[in-house]
Structures are given as structure tokens and as C-alpha cells.
Design an enzyme around this catalytic site. Structure first.
Site, PDB file in Angstrom:
ATOM      1  N   ARG A   1       0.801  -1.240   0.088  1.00 49.99           N
ATOM      2  CA  ARG A   1       0.021  -0.165  -0.078  1.00 49.99           C
ATOM      3  C   ARG A   1       0.843   1.254  -0.121  1.00 49.99           C
ATOM      4  NH1 ARG A   1      -1.617   2.859   4.330  1.00 49.99           N
ATOM      5  NH2 ARG A   1      -0.957   1.299   5.694  1.00 49.99           N
TER       6      ARG A   1
ATOM      7  N   LYS B   1     -10.273 -20.492  15.435  1.00 50.88           N
ATOM      8  CA  LYS B   1      -8.895 -21.009  16.000  1.00 50.88           C
ATOM      9  C   LYS B   1      -8.166 -19.841  16.626  1.00 50.88           C
ATOM     10  CE  LYS B   1      -5.975 -19.658  12.881  1.00 50.88           C
ATOM     11  NZ  LYS B   1      -4.798 -18.994  12.906  1.00 50.88           N
TER      12      LYS B   1
ATOM     13  N   GLY C   1      -5.332 -22.584   6.485  1.00 53.80           N
ATOM     14  CA  GLY C   1      -4.454 -23.906   6.958  1.00 53.80           C
ATOM     15  C   GLY C   1      -3.535 -23.616   7.952  1.00 53.80           C
TER      16      GLY C   1
ATOM     17  N   SER D   1       3.219 -17.707  16.819  1.00 55.36           N
ATOM     18  CA  SER D   1       1.687 -17.351  16.765  1.00 55.36           C
ATOM     19  C   SER D   1       1.497 -15.886  17.308  1.00 55.36           C
ATOM     20  CB  SER D   1       0.959 -18.509  17.148  1.00 55.36           C
ATOM     21  OG  SER D   1      -0.422 -18.128  17.544  1.00 55.36           O
TER      22      SER D   1
END
Length: 328
Positions: free
Chosen positions: A35, A186, A131, A249
Site C-alpha cells: 500500500r 481457532k 491452513g 503465533s
């Protein structure tokens, strides 16, 4: 994509960069759109996304641009790899005949699925990609698998061809709600897992949380038309394991930071699970569904409960059989 044409990858964060590199690895030239013109110019010059994916060099087959019309010119479809809050604005600037592959694991501002939001804007060819895919590992070429779901089998097959390589297996599916919402829910369970890590609750607690969280995912997804096989596939169980256990994560790390009394924000990187928890909790309340882990995360992120209070509420629920129908 037609022979020799470049695949537009719209979004030059860590995941967008990794997907552009993965496409090049599969023999598919890519145009990586950023951007900000200054960011695009710097990325094109140094050939490394030092801000979001350090250590991964862009191969020659990846071009970088900040020109959105130019990025999608002549393309059959594009990968949209921006945070969910940025998807509506990006969609508004794209031609409606373009196939759009949604790679964000979040919801639209109104709480709807991003695929539904895109269809409502007039996009007829929509797919979702999801995934157990950490950008850090995909970018390095470590073995992984993902799923592309669409009601348009030709679009799903085209995405599969563009990304499949010896290091990335790409499966197709027609279960759009299952693949899309597995990635959404999740994230919230992973935030809860991170809170457990921050509170040092141990392995038993994490195993319990993930197992009951998967059951919560199953009830929620199936109520919206998802197939049970999808819940236990790559975009459901697979993504849950990766997101709730990995040091890569953001969602798990954000939950851990909250439990330690620290800021969950990570250098400007978006943590989808923090925003999604409130949207899912509101949906559950409006539709009479009981999603206790989602509710606990939402209450904590709103500042209404402490992480320890969230644990007490979950552990203090009424006694029941493990597999009672309709119970999470």
C-alpha cells in the site's frame, strides 16, 4: 493464471510476502503489492521484507509495486493478503470480474464472513485460503500444506496450480464456510491457550483447552453449514494446533502477554483473535449459542474479567457428560 502472467499478491506483510515467494517457488511469477509507495520502493531495492519477514529474500520472479490497478492488470485472480479490517477497502478498488482469494483469518466489520461480504459487493468468483501456515516457515520453504475452498472449482484448481510446489501441498475444497471460519475461530482459542501459557497452567490445562476448543469450533462451524470433516482437517484442527502451540503465533503470544499484564500489540502487527472474539461472542449471544471459551476471551479482552477470572468461570461451569448433545 494464463501462461507467463504474474499472480497478484495484494498485501506485503509477512504472509503476503511468504505467499509471493511460495508462488515463485512453484514456478509462478508474482506481483507483490504494498500500500505504501515508500515501503514498496524499499522492498524492491533490498529484496527482503525486513519489517515483516526478515531473512527471506525475494526471488527474481517476484516484482514489487504500489500501483494497485497495475498489480491486477490482466490477472484472472488475486490473493488478498491484508488484515480483515483492510479487506473491504481493498475490495472496493478491484474490478468485479477479478477472482478474489481471501487469505485473512478474520471477519468483516459487520461480523459477516469475508467471502459473503465480497459476494455482496458483486464478486462472483471468490475463494478462501487457510491452513496451518506460519509465514516464517512458508517463506523458508519448510514443508507445509494449505486448503483453498471455493464454490467455483475452476478457481480453486487455478489457485492450487499457482501455489503447489515440493514444499507446499495445496488441497481444494468446496466447503467455504468450514475452511473460512475454522481459521477465524481457532485464533480465539489460540489467544486462550496463550493466556494459559502466561498463567503457567501446565500441559493438562492446554490439552483440555484445545480439546474443548475443538468441540466449540465443531458446534459453531456445523451450525453455519460446515462439514465435520473440514473441522478435523487442515483448516480446523491443523490450524488450531499450529496457532495454539507455536512461538510464531501472534494470537498465542498476545494471550500470553495479556496474562502477564503486558500489551498484546506486537510491533503494529494485527492480532486477529483479539478483534474476532468480541464479534463471535456477540453472534453467539444473538443466536442463542453457547461458546464459553470465546466468551471468556471476549470478556478478558474487554477488560471485564482478568485472565484468572476467565479460568475460574470456565472451570466452574455446571457438571455434564463429555459428549452431551448440544453442549460445548
Amino acid at each position: 493464471m494464463t501462461q507467463g502472467s504474474a499472480l497478484p499478491v495484494l498485501g506485503a506483510g509477512g504472509w503476503g510476502t511468504a505467499l509471493a515467494v511460495a508462488a515463485a517457488r512453484a514456478g509462478q511469477p508474482a506481483r507483490l503489492w504494498a500500500r505504501r509507495p515508500d515501503f514498496a520502493a524499499r522492498l524492491a531495492e533490498v529484496r527482503e521484507n525486513r519489517e515483516y519477514l526478515p531473512g527471506v529474500l525475494l526471488p527474481p520472479e517476484v516484482a514489487v509495486t504500489s500501483d494497485l490497478p497495475g498489480a491486477v492488470a490482466g490477472a484472472d485472480f488475486a490473493l488478498l493478503v491484508v488484515p480483515s479490517v483492510g479487506v473491504p477497502e481493498l475490495l472496493a478498488g478491484l474490478p468485479r470480474e477479478l477472482g478474489v482469494v481471501l487469505c485473512a483469518k478474520g471477519l468483516a466489520p459487520d461480523g459477516s464472513r469475508l467471502s459473503e461480504y465480497a459476494a455482496g459487493l458483486g464478486f462472483d468468483r471468490v475463494a478462501v485460503l487457510s491452513g496451518p501456515n506460519h509465514a516464517e516457515e512458508i517463506g523458508r520453504g519448510l514443508p507445509a500444506a494449505t486448503v483453498v475452498a471455493s464454490r467455483d472449482p475452476a478457481l480453486a484448481a487455478a489457485v492450487q496450480t499457482a501455489l503447489m510446489s515440493p514444499s507446499l501441498r495445496v488441497y481444494t475444497s468446496r466447503d467455504v464456510p468450514g475452511v473460512e471460519l475454522g481459521g477465524v475461530l481457532k485464533n480465539v482459542i489460540a489467544v486462550a491457550a496463550g493466556m494459559g501459557d502466561g498463567l503457567h497452567l501446565g500441559d493438562n490445562a492446554k490439552a483440555t483447552l484445545l480439546t474443548r476448543g475443538l468441540r466449540e469450533m465443531n458446534r459453531y462451524l456445523r451450525s453455519l453449514g460446515a462439514e465435520e470433516e473440514t473441522v478435523y482437517g487442515l483448516s480446523g484442527l491443523g490450524d488450531l494446533i499450529a496457532t495454539a502451540t507455536s512461538p510464531h503465533s501472534r494470537n498465542r503470544a498476545a494471550g500470553e502477554a495479556i496474562a502477564r499484564g503486558e500489551s498484546p500489540q506486537q510491533g503494529g502487527k494485527v492480532v486477529e483473535g483479539l478483534r474476532t472474539a468480541g464479534l463471535l461472542d456477540a453472534w453467539a449471544a444473538a443466536h442463542g449459542h453457547d461458546l464459553p471459551i470465546v466468551r471468556a476471551v471476549a470478556q478478558v479482552t474487554r477488560g471485564e474479567w482478568s485472565p484468572a477470572e476467565g479460568v475460574r468461570h470456565l472451570m466452574g461451569r455446571e457438571a455434564k457428560g463429555e459428549t452431551e448433545a448440544g453442549e460445548p
